[in-house]
Motif scaffolding. Structure first.
Motif, PDB file in Angstrom:
ATOM      1  N   SER A  21      -5.230  12.834  -6.640  1.00  0.00           N
ATOM      2  CA  SER A  21      -6.019  12.354  -7.776  1.00  0.00           C
ATOM      3  C   SER A  21      -5.538  12.922  -9.100  1.00  0.00           C
ATOM      4  N   SER A  28       0.841  -1.193   0.000  1.00  0.00           N
ATOM      5  CA  SER A  28       0.000   0.000   0.000  1.00  0.00           C
ATOM      6  C   SER A  28       0.876   1.243   0.000  1.00  0.00           C
ATOM      7  N   SER A  38      -3.953  -0.787  -8.264  1.00  0.00           N
ATOM      8  CA  SER A  38      -5.248  -0.117  -8.176  1.00  0.00           C
ATOM      9  C   SER A  38      -5.080   1.138  -7.333  1.00  0.00           C
ATOM     10  N   ARG A  39      -6.064   2.013  -7.415  1.00  0.00           N
ATOM     11  CA  ARG A  39      -6.000   3.240  -6.636  1.00  0.00           C
ATOM     12  C   ARG A  39      -7.381   3.591  -6.109  1.00  0.00           C
ATOM     13  N   ASP A  40      -7.401   4.291  -4.995  1.00  0.00           N
ATOM     14  CA  ASP A  40      -8.633   4.805  -4.403  1.00  0.00           C
ATOM     15  C   ASP A  40      -8.396   6.287  -4.142  1.00  0.00           C
ATOM     16  N   ASN A  41      -8.883   7.117  -5.032  1.00  0.00           N
ATOM     17  CA  ASN A  41      -8.632   8.559  -4.917  1.00  0.00           C
ATOM     18  C   ASN A  41      -9.323   9.170  -3.695  1.00  0.00           C
ATOM     19  N   GLU A  89      -7.594   5.773 -15.119  1.00  0.00           N
ATOM     20  CA  GLU A  89      -7.188   4.604 -14.350  1.00  0.00           C
ATOM     21  C   GLU A  89      -6.738   3.461 -15.256  1.00  0.00           C
ATOM     22  N   LYS A 114      -9.469   7.788  -0.821  1.00  0.00           N
ATOM     23  CA  LYS A 114      -8.635   7.463   0.348  1.00  0.00           C
ATOM     24  C   LYS A 114      -7.168   7.821   0.140  1.00  0.00           C
TER      25      LYS A 114
END
Length: 123
Positions: free
Chosen positions: A29, A20, A70-73, A55, A75
């Motif tokens: 982002s 992570s 993968s990404r979580d903008n 993405e 978070k």
């Protein structure tokens, strides 16, 4: 952007790890994100990248089909799921942020780097 990588460790061949990368700063982002690795005595090499807007993803041939980025903008995180690990995957892994997608495989394209996390795969 400040980056903090975590999740490395020691695993047997065939095992899996999830890395992570936590980012600070509200512009996360807007950056393309990448994972690189560097083994002792070797140059830093591109592992995987993910674009900020579409993405879209891109992988080194050596990890294609085994690793997933993968990404979580929401978070401010980017992850690297690593499956079917091999001894040759042993390295320090770094996350990095770049404004360039066309140069995504080049370390020089990345302006911000995390501190690295050690991944060791035993045979």
């Amino acid at each position: 952007v400040q980056l903090q990588a975590s999740g490395g460790g020691l695993v047997q061949a065939g095992g899996c790890l999830k890395l992570s990368c936590a980012a600070s700063g509200r512009t996360f982002s807007s950056y393309n994100m990448g994972w690189f690795r560097q083994a002792p005595g070797k140059e830093r090499e591109f592992v995987a990248g993910i674009a900020y807007i579409s993405e879209s993803t891109n992988y080194a041939d050596s990890v294609k089909g085994r690793f997933t980025i993968s990404r979580d903008n929401a978070k401010n995180t980017v992850t690297l799921q690593m499956n079917s690990l091999k001894p040759e995957d042993t390295a320090v892994y770094y996350c990095a942020a770049s404004t360039s997608w066309t140069r995504r495989t080049l370390p020089s394209a990345y302006s911000y780097w995390g501190q690295g996390t050690q991944v060791t795969v035993s045979s």
